[in-house]
Design an enzyme around this catalytic site. Structure first.
Site, mmCIF file in Angstrom:
data_model
loop_
_atom_site.group_PDB
_atom_site.id
_atom_site.type_symbol
_atom_site.label_atom_id
_atom_site.label_comp_id
_atom_site.label_asym_id
_atom_site.label_seq_id
_atom_site.Cartn_x
_atom_site.Cartn_y
_atom_site.Cartn_z
ATOM 1 N N ASP A 8 3.841 2.934 -4.748
ATOM 2 C CA ASP A 8 2.797 3.502 -5.460
ATOM 3 C C ASP A 8 2.694 2.504 -6.705
ATOM 4 O O ASP A 8 3.230 2.811 -7.655
ATOM 5 C CB ASP A 8 3.187 4.895 -6.165
ATOM 6 C CG ASP A 8 1.988 5.794 -6.633
ATOM 7 O OD1 ASP A 8 1.062 4.935 -7.305
ATOM 8 O OD2 ASP A 8 2.206 6.941 -6.888
ATOM 9 N N ASP B 185 0.886 -1.013 -0.089
ATOM 10 C CA ASP B 185 0.099 0.045 -0.029
ATOM 11 C C ASP B 185 1.055 1.282 -0.018
ATOM 12 O O ASP B 185 2.251 1.183 0.031
ATOM 13 C CB ASP B 185 -1.015 0.042 1.103
ATOM 14 C CG ASP B 185 -2.246 0.659 0.993
ATOM 15 O OD1 ASP B 185 -2.464 1.927 0.343
ATOM 16 O OD2 ASP B 185 -3.392 -0.094 1.154
ATOM 17 N N LYS C 65 -13.368 -0.212 -13.927
ATOM 18 C CA LYS C 65 -14.046 -1.779 -13.493
ATOM 19 C C LYS C 65 -14.345 -2.733 -14.629
ATOM 20 O O LYS C 65 -14.118 -3.840 -14.516
ATOM 21 C CB LYS C 65 -15.009 -1.538 -12.311
ATOM 22 C CG LYS C 65 -14.439 -0.907 -10.973
ATOM 23 C CD LYS C 65 -13.314 -1.801 -10.553
ATOM 24 C CE LYS C 65 -12.941 -1.292 -9.128
ATOM 25 N NZ LYS C 65 -11.925 -2.134 -8.526
ATOM 26 N N TYR D 116 -15.401 5.511 -12.958
ATOM 27 C CA TYR D 116 -15.257 4.014 -12.307
ATOM 28 C C TYR D 116 -15.922 2.920 -13.028
ATOM 29 O O TYR D 116 -15.252 1.711 -12.946
ATOM 30 C CB TYR D 116 -16.030 4.468 -10.879
ATOM 31 C CG TYR D 116 -15.959 3.619 -10.056
ATOM 32 C CD1 TYR D 116 -14.842 3.440 -9.162
ATOM 33 C CD2 TYR D 116 -16.959 2.361 -9.995
ATOM 34 C CE1 TYR D 116 -14.368 2.158 -8.143
ATOM 35 C CE2 TYR D 116 -16.581 1.266 -9.030
ATOM 36 C CZ TYR D 116 -15.454 1.127 -7.960
ATOM 37 O OH TYR D 116 -15.251 0.402 -7.230
ATOM 38 N N THR E 5 -17.031 -0.197 3.999
ATOM 39 C CA THR E 5 -15.369 0.127 4.157
ATOM 40 C C THR E 5 -15.078 1.662 4.136
ATOM 41 O O THR E 5 -16.314 2.613 3.835
ATOM 42 C CB THR E 5 -14.807 -0.133 2.816
ATOM 43 O OG1 THR E 5 -15.140 0.358 1.534
ATOM 44 C CG2 THR E 5 -14.845 -1.797 2.661
#
Length: 251
Positions: free
Chosen positions: A55, A33, A150, A146, A181
């Site tokens: 990154d 991460d 995806k 988005y 989340t």
């Protein structure tokens, strides 16, 4: 010897659930991460066997992550791509900066983490699980970038499954609906026009359960990913599995 999994976005809601599930299943868990200090804290707490901050929008960084893992473990049995970001807004006012962020994190990073991991996965005849979205199966209002990212992940996964099948490497995607989340909280707080509760209700209104509708839990996604990496799932490749309480069933 314990199998080894690499999890991207390891500090996120789904990523942390993945780390916990694979660790509970007896796997050696390596995470990546952006936040080096937080990764070190997770490792010190015994939640990660190894970690490397990077990154992963940069192909070179993806190769560095895999090299760091192999230097410690000597093998890689599964890659789970969880890193992802959300931005929304009408196309006519959507910024190039937000478009690049969404496509770079959700698609480019996933592509190049697969690229960097494939040689080791060929050796182990391992598995890849890419986290896509119900927005990769159907259009979502106000989320064209988005959806594009995806949808590309889902179809890329199928193409990879065909490419890697002769080497015994399986590749599948999971398409969750709205998962409870920090990213979902970010969505509600940033795009909820000052009323996150109303934003949540608008999301839940699309689920077929009516008043009983709920958000998907990160652990549910992790359980399914864990199953896909087991020998019992050796016939499953090129699949995109919905985990969305039926929200995409009619589309």
């Amino acid at each position: 010897m314990q199998p080894v999994v690499l999890i991207t976005g390891a500090l996120g809601g789904i990523g942390q659930a993945m780390c916990e599930r694979f660790d509970a299943g007896g796997w050696t868990v390596f995470g990546t991460d952006l936040d080096a200090a937080a990764l070190c804290a997770q490792q010190a707490a015994g939640k990660l066997a190894g970690a490397h901050a990077a990154d992963i929008r940069r192909p070179g960084a993806c190769r560095e992550v895999v090299a760091a893992l192999l230097a410690v473990s000597g093998r890689l049995d599964a890659l789970v791509n969880c890193a992802g970001v959300w931005r929304e807004g009408p196309v006519e006012s959507f910024s190039e900066e937000d478009f690049d962020l969404v496509l770079d994190v959700n698609l480019k990073a996933t592509f190049f983490m697969c690229s960097a991991s494939i040689p080791a996965l060929r050796e182990s005849r391992g598995a890849i699980v890419n986290i896509s979205s119900d927005a990769g199966r159907q259009g979502n209002r106000n989320a064209a970038a988005y959806c594009a990212s995806k949808g590309a992940v889902t179809l890329m996964t199928r193409a990879l499954a065909l490419d890697l099948a002769p080497a015994g490497v399986r590749c599948n995607s999971l398409s969750p609906g709205d998962v409870e989340t920090p990213m979902l909280r970010f969505q509600a707080e940033r795009y909820g026009n000052g009323d996150p509760a109303a934003y949540y209700q608008a999301l839940l209104a699309k689920y077929p359960q009516g008043e009983a509708a709920r958000f998907i839990q990160p652990g549910e996604v992790a359980d399914l990913a864990f199953f896909l990496c087991q020998s019992g799932a050796r016939s499953i490749t090129g699949a995109d599995l919905a985990i969305d309480c039926g929200v995409s069933a009619g589309n």
